[in-house]
Design an enzyme around this catalytic site. Structure first.
Site, PDB file in Angstrom:
ATOM      1  N   HIS A  53     -12.266 -18.002 -28.664  1.00 60.94           N
ATOM      2  CA  HIS A  53     -13.221 -17.610 -27.620  1.00 60.94           C
ATOM      3  C   HIS A  53     -14.361 -18.608 -27.505  1.00 60.94           C
ATOM      4  CE1 HIS A  53     -11.366 -13.563 -27.175  1.00 60.94           C
ATOM      5  NE2 HIS A  53     -10.910 -13.921 -28.364  1.00 60.94           N
ATOM      6  N   LYS A  70     -28.190 -40.427 -50.798  1.00 62.89           N
ATOM      7  CA  LYS A  70     -28.888 -39.898 -51.979  1.00 62.89           C
ATOM      8  C   LYS A  70     -29.997 -40.860 -52.412  1.00 62.89           C
ATOM      9  CE  LYS A  70     -25.119 -37.178 -54.141  1.00 62.89           C
ATOM     10  NZ  LYS A  70     -24.309 -36.960 -55.331  1.00 62.89           N
ATOM     11  N   GLU A 110     -14.845 -37.225 -46.961  1.00 61.67           N
ATOM     12  CA  GLU A 110     -15.379 -38.135 -47.987  1.00 61.67           C
ATOM     13  C   GLU A 110     -14.298 -39.073 -48.532  1.00 61.67           C
ATOM     14  OE1 GLU A 110     -17.645 -36.251 -51.121  1.00 61.67           O
ATOM     15  OE2 GLU A 110     -19.398 -36.115 -49.824  1.00 61.67           O
TER      16      GLU A 110
END
Ligand code: PA5
Length: 398
Positions: A273, A388, A252
């Site tokens: 892995h 938003k 951000e």
């Protein structure tokens, strides 16, 4: 008659935290992004991973801890609400049945957190009636919808996130410190660690300045070697949440103007892995920073010997798990060096509030310094704000 309110924020946080601990045995922390990830990183790095499984006595009176409001996941939220409701029904209006809420939202208008707050608030108000004003503690900006709601609802305690401090830089405000204190962590030591790192940043010369060295390595690898993926390679599951906090901080802050390195957190040895193959032989676009947790807090486990030795592990009988981890760290670094893959190390002395305070501060200062270096304003997150707004538009919500 209520005792006078102390002027120190830390003292007020302590009082509020102790009150929540005495009133309730379940604590839900509501928030998203920078408004909850710092606390989650503190809890996971310093807390007992099985905290919620322990009796209240074994938890030292610290409530069970839950996080919500960081997603829109109806089934998950319903299951937590039902769990808390069942607890409340089994122990009507006594601490073992009570749930407290800390709701954190700087803007006070983030939909995920606000919607979750409605549901958890409904539970607390329905089950605990007038005690709800003591059981709910908001942490929010000086203005905004949550601030207005605090005033209307008359909560006994409410704390502020000061103007100008964005969520991802707010771990040392009430947003990070109140839930940390309620969860039993030493917030003074956390703050002292941060202050010590700031002093170091201000006074140490470039050659030994941890922040400047970290920025220099990251920036040089990106600019000169094309390493625009930054792998934070955490050597302990307890540091994964810290890694997610850092992912958010870097993304951000510097992911703007079509620039900014991409952070990725891995937990080793687990991810050796899975992602390990790509890190070793994939594109040469990665800087791997090992984050090492230092000395274990408890007596190390060792490999036991056994009369059935088909797995041939008796040859390692008595070898401690930290020794095996050390061999894995050295082994993977050697493999990276052989392939000329760049690595760096961040080594914590041990996991403590002081060390975590230092680490948070180091990473925040480094992010701001790098922003200045590359000409990106690290504050603000216009991309997130756009999302938003669009969600609200799609819902016809204003
Ligand atoms: O770092 C940030 O500022 C963001 O991640 C915010 O913390 C996040 O979007 C939540 O916002 P708010 O605290 O306003 O609810």
């Amino acid at each position: 008659l209520r005792p006078p309110v102390p002027s120190s924020l830390v003292a007020r946080l302590d009082i509020s935290a102790r009150r929540l601990q005495s009133l309730a045995d379940s604590l839900v922390i509501l928030g998203i992004g920078g408004s909850y990830m710092g606390m989650r990183a503190i809890q996971e790095s310093l807390g007992n991973p099985w905290h919620n499984e322990l009796s209240r006595e074994a938890r030292g009176g610290i409530p069970r801890l839950y996080f919500d409001g960081w997603n829109v996941d109806s089934d998950q939220q319903r299951r937590l609400l039902e769990l808390l409701d069942t607890r409340a029904a089994a122990h009507p209006d006594t601490p073992p049945g009570r749930t407290a809420l800390i709701v954190i939202s700087k803007s006070g208008g983030t939909l995920e957190t606000a919607a979750a707050f409605r549901n958890f608030r409904e539970l607390v108000e329905r089950r605990f009636g007038s005690s709800a004003t003591e059981l709910i503690v908001p942490v929010t900006g000086e203005t905004g919808r949550l601030r207005q709601l605090c005033q209307a609802a008359g909560y006994v305690d409410a704390f502020s996130i000061p103007e100008g401090i964005g969520g991802r830089f707010s771990v040392f405000t009430a947003g990070g410190l109140l839930p940390a204190a309620a969860a039993g962590f030493n917030i003074r030591a956390l703050l002292q660690g941060a202050a010590d790192m700031t002093d170091h940043f201000r006074s140490a010369p470039f050659e030994s300045n941890l922040i400047l060295q970290f920025v220099a390595v990251c920036h040089a690898c990106e600019r000169d070697l094309g390493c625009n993926l930054r792998i934070l390679s955490t050597w302990g599951s307890c540091l994964e949440a810290l890694g997610f906090w850092y992912d958010q901080l870097l993304s951000e802050s510097l992911g703007k103007h079509e620039r900014g390195a991409t952070p990725i957190t891995v937990v080793n040895t687990r991810d050796l892995h899975s992602r390990g193959q790509q890190h070793q032989e994939g594109r040469r676009d990665k800087l791997i920073t090992n984050l090492l947790p230092g000395e274990p807090l408890f007596a190390p486990l060792t490999v036991p010997s056994h009369r059935f030795d088909q797995d041939r592990l008796n040859q390692l009988a008595g070898t401690s798990l930290p020794r095996i981890l050390e061999a894995a760290v050295a082994g993977v670094n050697e493999a990276y060096a052989d392939e000329r893959r760049p690595t760096a190390d961040l080594i914590l002395p041990t996991l403590s509030e002081h060390a975590m305070g230092q680490l948070f501060q180091l990473l925040m200062l480094a992010t701001v310094v790098e922003g200045r270096l590359v000409g990106t304003n690290p504050y603000g997150q216009p991309g997130v704000e756009a999302y938003k707004k669009n969600v609200q538009k799609n819902l016809g919500f204003s």
